[in-house]
Design a protein around this motif. Structure first.
Motif, PDB file in Angstrom:
ATOM      1  N   GLY A   1      34.990  24.995 -17.226  1.00  0.00           N
ATOM      2  CA  GLY A   1      35.967  24.016 -17.648  1.00  0.00           C
ATOM      3  C   GLY A   1      35.517  23.213 -18.846  1.00  0.00           C
ATOM      4  N   PHE A   2      36.448  22.411 -19.339  1.00  0.00           N
ATOM      5  CA  PHE A   2      36.126  21.564 -20.481  1.00  0.00           C
ATOM      6  C   PHE A   2      36.843  20.219 -20.413  1.00  0.00           C
ATOM      7  N   LEU A   3      37.691  20.011 -19.392  1.00  0.00           N
ATOM      8  CA  LEU A   3      38.472  18.776 -19.304  1.00  0.00           C
ATOM      9  C   LEU A   3      37.931  17.803 -18.260  1.00  0.00           C
ATOM     10  N   ALA A   4      38.086  16.517 -18.571  1.00  0.00           N
ATOM     11  CA  ALA A   4      37.832  15.441 -17.611  1.00  0.00           C
ATOM     12  C   ALA A   4      39.149  14.707 -17.421  1.00  0.00           C
ATOM     13  N   LEU A   5      39.348  14.102 -16.265  1.00  0.00           N
ATOM     14  CA  LEU A   5      40.487  13.212 -16.070  1.00  0.00           C
ATOM     15  C   LEU A   5      40.014  11.812 -16.409  1.00  0.00           C
ATOM     16  N   VAL A   6      40.707  11.178 -17.351  1.00  0.00           N
ATOM     17  CA  VAL A   6      40.276   9.889 -17.890  1.00  0.00           C
ATOM     18  C   VAL A   6      41.396   8.871 -17.717  1.00  0.00           C
ATOM     19  N   SER A   7      41.027   7.670 -17.305  1.00  0.00           N
ATOM     20  CA  SER A   7      42.000   6.583 -17.162  1.00  0.00           C
ATOM     21  C   SER A   7      42.677   6.313 -18.496  1.00  0.00           C
ATOM     22  N   LYS A   8      44.001   6.187 -18.468  1.00  0.00           N
ATOM     23  CA  LYS A   8      44.743   5.874 -19.689  1.00  0.00           C
ATOM     24  C   LYS A   8      44.375   4.511 -20.255  1.00  0.00           C
ATOM     25  N   MET A   9      43.788   3.637 -19.424  1.00  0.00           N
ATOM     26  CA  MET A   9      43.344   2.320 -19.917  1.00  0.00           C
ATOM     27  C   MET A   9      42.318   2.478 -21.037  1.00  0.00           C
ATOM     28  N   THR A  10      41.569   3.566 -20.993  1.00  0.00           N
ATOM     29  CA  THR A  10      40.567   3.820 -22.028  1.00  0.00           C
ATOM     30  C   THR A  10      41.222   3.876 -23.398  1.00  0.00           C
TER      31      THR A  10
ATOM     32  N   PHE B   1      32.692   3.586 -15.339  1.00  0.00           N
ATOM     33  CA  PHE B   1      32.464   4.197 -14.029  1.00  0.00           C
ATOM     34  C   PHE B   1      32.931   5.643 -14.101  1.00  0.00           C
ATOM     35  N   MET B   2      32.102   6.550 -13.604  1.00  0.00           N
ATOM     36  CA  MET B   2      32.491   7.958 -13.627  1.00  0.00           C
ATOM     37  C   MET B   2      31.801   8.720 -12.509  1.00  0.00           C
ATOM     38  N   PHE B   3      32.480   9.745 -12.040  1.00  0.00           N
ATOM     39  CA  PHE B   3      31.881  10.613 -11.029  1.00  0.00           C
ATOM     40  C   PHE B   3      32.334  12.040 -11.269  1.00  0.00           C
ATOM     41  N   LYS B   4      31.562  12.957 -10.684  1.00  0.00           N
ATOM     42  CA  LYS B   4      31.924  14.373 -10.792  1.00  0.00           C
ATOM     43  C   LYS B   4      32.234  14.908  -9.404  1.00  0.00           C
ATOM     44  N   THR B   5      33.443  15.410  -9.270  1.00  0.00           N
ATOM     45  CA  THR B   5      33.891  16.028  -8.037  1.00  0.00           C
ATOM     46  C   THR B   5      33.938  17.543  -8.237  1.00  0.00           C
ATOM     47  N   VAL B   6      34.289  18.257  -7.215  1.00  0.00           N
ATOM     48  CA  VAL B   6      34.455  19.696  -7.345  1.00  0.00           C
ATOM     49  C   VAL B   6      35.684  19.939  -8.230  1.00  0.00           C
ATOM     50  N   PRO B   7      35.555  20.755  -9.261  1.00  0.00           N
ATOM     51  CA  PRO B   7      36.695  21.012 -10.161  1.00  0.00           C
ATOM     52  C   PRO B   7      37.915  21.545  -9.408  1.00  0.00           C
TER      53      PRO B   7
ATOM     54  N   THR C   1      36.309  20.134 -15.408  1.00  0.00           N
ATOM     55  CA  THR C   1      34.865  19.996 -15.204  1.00  0.00           C
ATOM     56  C   THR C   1      34.564  19.281 -13.893  1.00  0.00           C
ATOM     57  N   GLY C   2      35.549  18.534 -13.375  1.00  0.00           N
ATOM     58  CA  GLY C   2      35.316  17.722 -12.186  1.00  0.00           C
ATOM     59  C   GLY C   2      35.031  16.263 -12.530  1.00  0.00           C
ATOM     60  N   TRP C   3      34.805  15.943 -13.798  1.00  0.00           N
ATOM     61  CA  TRP C   3      34.515  14.560 -14.184  1.00  0.00           C
ATOM     62  C   TRP C   3      35.771  13.707 -14.132  1.00  0.00           C
ATOM     63  N   ARG C   4      35.633  12.513 -13.562  1.00  0.00           N
ATOM     64  CA  ARG C   4      36.678  11.500 -13.509  1.00  0.00           C
ATOM     65  C   ARG C   4      36.077  10.243 -14.128  1.00  0.00           C
ATOM     66  N   MET C   5      36.751   9.687 -15.135  1.00  0.00           N
ATOM     67  CA  MET C   5      36.198   8.571 -15.908  1.00  0.00           C
ATOM     68  C   MET C   5      37.151   7.385 -15.888  1.00  0.00           C
TER      69      MET C   5
ATOM     70  N   ALA D   1      50.522   9.553 -13.455  1.00  0.00           N
ATOM     71  CA  ALA D   1      50.980   8.679 -14.535  1.00  0.00           C
ATOM     72  C   ALA D   1      49.834   7.991 -15.276  1.00  0.00           C
ATOM     73  N   ASN D   2      48.702   7.799 -14.608  1.00  0.00           N
ATOM     74  CA  ASN D   2      47.670   6.935 -15.170  1.00  0.00           C
ATOM     75  C   ASN D   2      46.356   7.622 -15.559  1.00  0.00           C
ATOM     76  N   MET D   3      46.268   8.913 -15.319  1.00  0.00           N
ATOM     77  CA  MET D   3      45.078   9.660 -15.721  1.00  0.00           C
ATOM     78  C   MET D   3      45.519  10.753 -16.683  1.00  0.00           C
ATOM     79  N   VAL D   4      44.712  11.004 -17.674  1.00  0.00           N
ATOM     80  CA  VAL D   4      45.063  11.992 -18.690  1.00  0.00           C
ATOM     81  C   VAL D   4      43.900  12.992 -18.835  1.00  0.00           C
ATOM     82  N   PRO D   5      44.205  14.293 -18.920  1.00  0.00           N
ATOM     83  CA  PRO D   5      43.124  15.263 -19.153  1.00  0.00           C
ATOM     84  C   PRO D   5      42.666  15.196 -20.610  1.00  0.00           C
ATOM     85  N   VAL D   6      41.360  15.062 -20.779  1.00  0.00           N
ATOM     86  CA  VAL D   6      40.775  14.929 -22.122  1.00  0.00           C
ATOM     87  C   VAL D   6      39.545  15.844 -22.177  1.00  0.00           C
ATOM     88  N   PRO D   7      39.349  16.557 -23.266  1.00  0.00           N
ATOM     89  CA  PRO D   7      38.127  17.355 -23.385  1.00  0.00           C
ATOM     90  C   PRO D   7      36.881  16.467 -23.268  1.00  0.00           C
TER      91      PRO D   7
END
Length: 141
Positions: free
Chosen positions: A22-31, A40-46, A52-56, A71-77
């Motif tokens: 993978g190459f994507l993380a789910l990132v809070s749109k607040m960023t 704050f970030m963690f890696k879960t099972v993709p 990638t499993g990363w959540r930021m 609505a509030n998380m966006v996939p970002v490389p």
């Protein structure tokens, strides 16, 4: 030879040796909407091949905000996130189950060991009753 305790952190080599997909993380749109840094970030099972499993997160998300992931998380490389914040570069090499945070007073990241990573909630009915199974799922020969 002394065996390490269960709570003893293992070497970075052991914590970064998973096959990387993978190459994507789910990132809070607040960023992006509020120009806030990842704190704050963690890696879960993709969840899929591109994940990638990363959540930021920024650390300012409310429970209600977090509940509406679509609505509030966006996939970002991940590569883009590392260009935005180079301090993420080493951290995103870690395996699933890893959690990191940094406080507003600190520029450095701290490893977190007491956070329970949320798992996807899958509602599955299980039965050993063949008649019930055939009725509910309309299995035809």
């Amino acid at each position: 030879m002394k065996t390490p305790d269960i709570d003893t952190p293992t070497s970075k080599e052991n914590e970064t040796n998973q096959t990387k997909n993978g190459f994507l993380a789910l990132v809070s749109k607040m960023t992006f909407d509020e120009k806030l840094p990842i704190r704050f970030m963690f890696k879960t099972v993709p969840e899929h091949l591109n994940d990638t499993g990363w959540r930021m997160y920024t650390g300012y998300e409310s429970e209600e905000y977090l509940e509406n992931e679509l609505a509030n998380m966006v996939p970002v490389p991940v590569e883009k996130m590392c260009r935005i914040d180079s301090s993420l570069t080493d951290l995103v090499t870690y395996n699933a189950g890893t959690v990191w945070e940094r406080t507003p007073e600190s520029d450095g990241w701290q490893r977190v060991y007491d956070f329970k990573i949320p798992a996807a909630n899958v509602d599955v009915g299980i039965t050993n009753d063949i008649d019930r199974f055939n009725t509910e799922f309309k299995i035809d020969d």
